[in-house]
Design a protein around this motif. Structure first.
Motif: not given
Length: 258
Positions: A126, A130, A172-173, A176-177, A179-180
């Motif tokens: 992570l 991310i 997951v990372s 998340a990236s 979405a970021m």
């Protein structure tokens, strides 16, 4: 599939521009760094392994008329906010500007069940995939805003939008990236933000993860690097469909040759 074509970078398209590429020692990062250098960019090679960065530096030096690259060694999984700011500050002080950042570095351990992921690998993955791209882009933001058509590209993958078993912290990372970047783009930061999914490539990471697949079944990283580098072209900012589209996949760009 992308709704609008990305034309290959013409000669000199990135002349006088500075592009920072993380993960520049191998794979897509290296291929993108070389492609940008061929288009005239001064490329900052950021990565963890100095020998690989030096090999990329030497390859760029052999390109006709390519500006000399710069090497910035840094382990993204252990870098602090201060490290990120120092990196960007040094780049701008020595090269005078920063036009684009390509986040091609990735940390991946292996495929395993979520419950079997080690805490240390979870944290490192992570941090590298991310937290570091976010922190590096945040540090670069004022400089990217100061130039015409500053942009940041975050390398994506299918697991970012289609959850898959056994992808652990890596999956997951990447989710998340994505979405970021989507949320950050909605905040209108004054630069272009894109994610880019290169698809399967003939890289060490891919071959280790899928040992039963023959190497020749995957395209070389140079193929998706053509499309990724096209997102960095100043012309992209003037094409509304490109500038407004956040997520991209690796459809090979059409040839500009007659």
């Amino acid at each position: 599939m992308t709704p609008t074509p990305l034309m290959p970078l013409p000669a000199e398209a990135l002349r006088d521009r500075v592009v920072l590429v993380s993960g520049a020692g191998a794979g897509l990062g290296r291929a993108t760094a070389l492609r940008c250098a061929r288009a005239g960019a001064t490329v900052v090679l950021l990565g963890r392994t100095i020998s690989k960065l030096e090999a990329c530096f030497d390859a760029i030096a052999e390109l006709p008329d390519a500006p000399e690259a710069a090497i910035y060694p840094m382990d993204l999984s252990g870098a602090s906010d201060r490290d990120m700011h120092d990196c960007i500050t040094r780049v701008v002080e020595e090269l005078g500007r920063l036009d684009s950042v390509v986040h091609a570095a990735a940390h991946w351990q292996d495929f395993r069940a979520m419950s079997d992921v080690l805490s240390s690998d979870w944290a490192n993955t992570l941090a590298a995939n991310i937290t570091a791209p976010w922190a590096l882009t945040r540090a670069a933001l004022p400089h990217l805003q100061a130039v015409e058509d500053g942009c940041a590209v975050f390398v994506d993958c299918e697991c970012a939008h289609t959850p898959a078993a056994f992808h652990g912290a890596f999956g997951v990372s990447k989710a998340a990236s994505r979405a970021m970047v989507a949320g950050w783009a909605l905040e209108n930061p004054g630069i272009r933000l894109h994610t880019f999914d290169p698809g399967p490539m003939r890289t060490t990471m891919r071959l280790l993860g899928y040992p039963g697949h023959p190497a020749e079944s995957y395209p070389l990283p140079e193929i998706p690097a053509e499309a990724l580098s096209a997102l960095l072209a100043p012309d992209a900012a003037h094409r509304a469909q490109i500038a407004s589209q956040v997520h991209w996949a690796s459809d090979p760009p059409p040839s500009s040759a007659p």
